[in-house]
Write an enzyme that holds these catalytic residues in place. Structure first.
Site, mmCIF file in Angstrom:
data_model
loop_
_atom_site.group_PDB
_atom_site.id
_atom_site.type_symbol
_atom_site.label_atom_id
_atom_site.label_comp_id
_atom_site.label_asym_id
_atom_site.label_seq_id
_atom_site.Cartn_x
_atom_site.Cartn_y
_atom_site.Cartn_z
ATOM 1 C CG HIS A 129 -60.137 33.173 36.673
ATOM 2 N ND1 HIS A 129 -58.951 33.582 37.361
ATOM 3 C CD2 HIS A 129 -60.714 33.959 35.987
ATOM 4 C CE1 HIS A 129 -58.948 34.867 36.845
ATOM 5 N NE2 HIS A 129 -59.927 35.095 36.291
ATOM 6 C CG ASP A 206 -63.561 30.998 41.792
ATOM 7 O OD1 ASP A 206 -64.141 31.843 41.824
ATOM 8 O OD2 ASP A 206 -62.801 31.128 40.591
ATOM 9 C CD GLN A 209 -67.933 35.223 36.321
ATOM 10 O OE1 GLN A 209 -69.274 35.819 36.077
ATOM 11 N NE2 GLN A 209 -67.039 35.845 36.378
ATOM 12 C CE LYS A 232 -64.593 38.408 38.686
ATOM 13 N NZ LYS A 232 -64.074 38.857 37.448
ATOM 14 C CB CYS A 370 -57.986 34.670 33.686
ATOM 15 S SG CYS A 370 -57.290 36.318 33.658
HETATM 16 C C1 PLP Z 1 -64.568 32.319 38.096
HETATM 17 C C2 PLP Z 1 -63.550 33.235 38.525
HETATM 18 N N1 PLP Z 1 -62.376 33.097 39.346
HETATM 19 C C3 PLP Z 1 -61.529 34.078 39.832
HETATM 20 C C4 PLP Z 1 -61.686 35.150 39.398
HETATM 21 C C5 PLP Z 1 -60.734 36.416 39.668
HETATM 22 O O1 PLP Z 1 -61.284 37.429 40.404
HETATM 23 P P1 PLP Z 1 -60.400 38.605 40.976
HETATM 24 O O2 PLP Z 1 -59.585 39.026 39.707
HETATM 25 O O3 PLP Z 1 -61.532 39.696 41.145
HETATM 26 O O4 PLP Z 1 -59.904 38.254 42.337
HETATM 27 C C6 PLP Z 1 -62.515 35.626 38.306
HETATM 28 C C7 PLP Z 1 -62.503 36.824 37.676
HETATM 29 O O5 PLP Z 1 -62.877 37.006 36.270
HETATM 30 C C8 PLP Z 1 -63.623 34.662 37.909
HETATM 31 O O6 PLP Z 1 -64.515 34.598 36.879
#
Ligand code: PLP
Length: 412
Positions: A129, A206, A209, A232, A370
């Site tokens: 992401h 990270d 998910q 999430k 993203c």
């Molecule tokens: C795998 C992953 N990393 C990071 C993020 C970023 O999360 P946030 O926008 O809540 O900081 C997301 C959000 O879609 C994600 O799915």
């Protein structure tokens, strides 16, 4: 008390759905089918109630008062930290509240980055992401840090056979997704940690998910950092967590300066508080932390294995109903993947697909998620994505597949 856990309630999707007020909504005259939980999940009454009760009954700023409300709110805020720690088998002192995963990764990159030298290396993957790409690119632009990327297989999994060749004495951090938000594929963390240890690199996962769909034990995983966002995980927006291994956090300089992160302040010198407060400058997202704690406590009362099995069944049902349609391309077919279904429809832009599905009351995401490097890897500019959560039903998986098949007729 014999130390055993209380019995978990049997998994009953209708009973669970009743805890989410928004799920009774109609969209375009049809029952809402919410398949966008990977972007942000809906909120159960446990979360809404906990935040409302805090605002109505016991609210103040934290850590700096001597009156009853300040003490009660501080206790609730720190109890939420304990809930996060318990969820991932960490110590509360290893949990830093952040605005979300994005801020958590920025914190780590900015703080570690201070001691990096030009030519030091960070290993990411093609599947990240942007939240786990951009903060490291800042270090490339500003300090001459070298970024390397683990490639992705045609199935949408990390090709970890390429990892050893990417590592060397200058590798400082390996930062990877635990579960892809596009393909749902899950990283073999043990292999990554073993490789990292061989060169003395730190590992950041990270978990945005993964934490939703599986149990996470940071000690068993052996990682240095684990990040996720509350929204999430059925919690509110504006709150997330950074786990940092105690010894690692202890050595890290602060990310932001302000109230509550200090030891002492004079005109010519400052000292910092110990972690986690060293990394929580200013008034934190108090209500949001309380809401996240409530979401976690609520989730911990459920049978997480049964939830995972249910989510897999939903994914399998949708794929089965869509099988045999050669206009559909699924991005990500690795074994053991999470319940995230990204797809393209021949001849149709993903945005159009999502808008037509919306007419049937079905909410899916469309775009690059993203994750532009991954889109490029798959040779597409965008895809649509249906993501399944504990409150979705088999009937909804069917409704999605039927609507998608009808959607196709607009473009055939
Ligand atoms: C795998 C992953 N990393 C990071 C993020 C970023 O999360 P946030 O926008 O809540 O900081 C997301 C959000 O879609 C994600 O799915």
């Amino acid at each position: 008390m014999d130390g055993s856990l209380p019995p978990k309630a049997a998994f009953d999707v209708d009973a669970l759905r009743a805890e989410f007020p928004i799920l009774s909504r109609q969209i375009n005259g049809r029952p809402l089918v919410y398949l966008d939980s990977a972007a942000s999940a809906q909120k159960p009454r446990a979360v809404i109630g906990a935040m409302t009760r805090a605002m109505e009954g016991s609210y103040s700023n934290v850590h700096r008062g001597l009156h009853t409300l300040a003490n009660e709110t501080t206790e609730a805020y720190e109890k939420a930290r304990e809930s996060v720690a318990h969820l991932i088998n960490a110590d509360p002192s290893e949990i830093v509240f952040t605005k979300g995963a994005t801020e958590a990764i920025n914190l780590v990159a900015a703080s570690l980055g201070l001691s990096l030298q030009a030519g030091d290396e960070i290993v990411l993957s093609e599947m990240e992401h942007h939240a786990n790409i951009l903060p490291w690119h800042f270090l490339r632009e500003r300090k001459g840090i070298v970024l390397k990327f683990v490639p992705v297989t045609d199935e949408g999994a990390l090709d970890l056979s390429a990892l050893p060749a990417l590592l060397g004495p200058r590798t400082k951090v390996i930062a990877l997704t635990h579960m892809s938000n596009v393909t749902g594929s899950v990283t073999d963390v043990a292999a990554v940690v073993a490789a990292a240890r061989s060169v003395g690199a730190k590992v950041l996962l990270d978990g945005c998910q993964a934490i939703v769909h599986q149990r996470v034990d940071v000690k068993a995983l052996g990682v240095d950092f684990y990040v996720f966002s509350g929204h999430k995980l059925y919690g509110p927006t504006g709150i997330g967590a950074l786990y940092g291994r105690a010894e690692v956090l202890a050595d890290m300089p602060p990310y932001q300066g302000g109230g509550e992160m200090i030891g002492s302040v004079a005109l010519d010198a400052i000292t910092y508080a110990d972690p986690p407060h060293r990394f929580e400058a200013g008034t934190p997202p108090i209500l949001e932390a309380i809401g996240l704690g409530a979401a976690i406590d609520w989730l911990q009362g459920l049978d997480r294995e049964a939830i995972a099995a249910h989510e897999h069944a939903l994914y399998a049902r949708a794929v089965e109903r869509l099988s045999g349609h050669n206009w559909l391309r699924i991005l990500g077919t690795a074994p053991g993947k999470g319940a995230i279904l990204s797809f393209t429809v021949e001849g149709a832009h993903a945005h159009d697909v999502a808008q037509i599905l919306d007419r049937y009351g079905i909410a899916v995401r469309a775009g690059a998620h993203c994750a532009e490097p991954l889109m490029r890897r798959f040779g597409v500019t965008s895809s649509a994505r249906a993501s399944f959560a504990l409150y979705n039903t088999l009937e909804e998986a069917d409704a999605f597949a039927e609507a998608l098949i009808k959607t196709r007729t607009f473009f055939a």
